[in-house]
Design a protein around this motif. Structure first.
Motif, PDB file in Angstrom:
ATOM      1  N   VAL A  79       1.669  -3.768   6.235  1.00 47.79           N
ATOM      2  CA  VAL A  79       2.979  -3.168   5.968  1.00 47.79           C
ATOM      3  C   VAL A  79       3.324  -3.305   4.481  1.00 47.79           C
TER       4      VAL A  79
ATOM      5  N   THR B 120       1.352  -0.793   2.411  1.00 50.66           N
ATOM      6  CA  THR B 120       1.808   0.585   2.606  1.00 50.66           C
ATOM      7  C   THR B 120       3.143   0.830   1.905  1.00 50.66           C
ATOM      8  N   THR B 121       4.085  -0.098   2.061  1.00 45.48           N
ATOM      9  CA  THR B 121       5.389   0.089   1.414  1.00 45.48           C
ATOM     10  C   THR B 121       5.266   0.018  -0.113  1.00 45.48           C
TER      11      THR B 121
ATOM     12  N   TYR C 265       3.918   3.339  -1.146  1.00 46.67           N
ATOM     13  CA  TYR C 265       4.961   4.346  -0.986  1.00 46.67           C
ATOM     14  C   TYR C 265       5.954   4.307  -2.141  1.00 46.67           C
TER      15      TYR C 265
ATOM     16  N   ASP D 112       4.351   1.315  14.583  1.00 49.83           N
ATOM     17  CA  ASP D 112       4.619   2.110  13.392  1.00 49.83           C
ATOM     18  C   ASP D 112       5.430   1.275  12.395  1.00 49.83           C
ATOM     19  N   ILE D 113       5.496   1.757  11.164  1.00 51.88           N
ATOM     20  CA  ILE D 113       6.411   1.192  10.179  1.00 51.88           C
ATOM     21  C   ILE D 113       7.655   2.065  10.181  1.00 51.88           C
TER      22      ILE D 113
ATOM     23  N   HIS E 236       4.356  11.778   1.343  1.00 48.71           N
ATOM     24  CA  HIS E 236       3.948  11.399   2.698  1.00 48.71           C
ATOM     25  C   HIS E 236       2.550  11.909   3.026  1.00 48.71           C
TER      26      HIS E 236
ATOM     27  N   PHE F 212       4.067   5.867   8.839  1.00 51.77           N
ATOM     28  CA  PHE F 212       5.196   5.402   8.033  1.00 51.77           C
ATOM     29  C   PHE F 212       6.370   6.317   8.338  1.00 51.77           C
TER      30      PHE F 212
ATOM     31  N   GLY G 150       4.046   9.628  10.758  1.00 51.02           N
ATOM     32  CA  GLY G 150       3.477   9.737   9.428  1.00 51.02           C
ATOM     33  C   GLY G 150       3.605  11.099   8.784  1.00 51.02           C
TER      34      GLY G 150
END
Length: 256
Positions: free
Chosen positions: A7, A10-11, A14, A46-47, A67, A76, A102
């Motif tokens: 997580v 990924t964040t 992002y 999921d996030i 995205h 995400f 996502g």
């Protein structure tokens, strides 16, 4: 709270991408759902979250491209809102950008906007990037009303669809592994909310259901084990047994 490694990566990616696409516009990123509830399952969860914008976006195309670059990562799933929108009752009178599984989308009127999202933000969100002075509107009566409506409009119809889909299928045939955990742990989340006033995780909902609906303890326990990562096989007979369970949960929820 420690953010899981996948997580966090990924964040981080992002925020790097979105800050280039929308310089100075993303003033907050908050995680909701399973992560702040302590129920995140790598590879299964999921996030979920909310992106707080400095102002309403004029064009979502740059967001869509961000995205798309995250598509190979975990799902995400975020909703794009301003601080002013979060400080007011949720409204579905304008387009809303969000991602689901996502994939970025724009809903013409509301999309995922609901009292549930607002209450999650107000009560149990986890800030990756904090918005200074953020105040989130949280109306418990509206949350209860929305939950009751969701039971009647979504969940009741879902169990009708399951019953029809399973009618002609052999009991011993293997069912898709996601179906039973989705319904066995999903619908009691709403019962738990109406009974306790709290938004709970799927695992906590299953534990709640074991106490309130013990006659289905076998299916509930196996669904909890599946969520925990154990290799559990479900059959069509299990799905058929979940239909009266779901209807019982709905009936008792609406009686609260």
């Amino acid at each position: 709270m420690i953010v899981p490694g996948d997580v966090e990566s990924t964040t981080k990616q992002y925020l790097e991408l979105i800050d280039k696409a929308l310089p100075g516009q993303v003033v907050g990123l908050y995680l909701t759902g399973s992560i702040p509830l302590g129920d995140y399952r790598p590879g299964r969860s999921d996030i979920d979250g909310v992106v707080v914008l400095a102002e309403p976006p004029k064009d979502f195309e740059a967001v869509r491209e961000v995205h798309a670059q995250l598509a190979e990562k975990l799902a995400f799933d975020v909703t794009y809102l301003t601080a002013a929108e979060l400080a007011s009752p949720p409204s579905s009178d304008k387009p809303v950008g969000y991602s689901q599984d996502g994939v970025f989308r724009v809903a013409p009127s509301g999309g995922p906007v609901s009292p549930v999202l607002w209450s999650e933000m107000a009560r149990q969100s986890l800030a990756v990037r904090s918005t200074r002075g953020l105040v989130v509107y949280d109306d418990h009566e509206a949350l209860v009303e929305f939950t009751r409506g969701n039971l009647e409009s979504y969940w009741a119809g879902l169990f009708d669809q399951l019953e029809a889909a399973m009618e002609a299928r052999p009991d011993d045939q293997e069912a898709p592994e996601w179906v039973l955990p989705w319904v066995m742990l999903g619908v009691p989340r709403l019962h738990a909310l109406l009974a306790t006033g709290n938004i709970v995780s799927k695992t906590a909902a299953g534990e709640h259901a074991l106490t309130v609906f013990p006659e289905w303890s076998n299916l509930i326990t196996r669904s909890l084990e599946h969520r925990a990562g154990k290799p559990i096989t479900f059959t069509n007979a299990d799905v058929k047994a979940a239909v009266p369970y779901g209807r019982k949960v709905i009936t008792e929820s609406l009686a609260l």
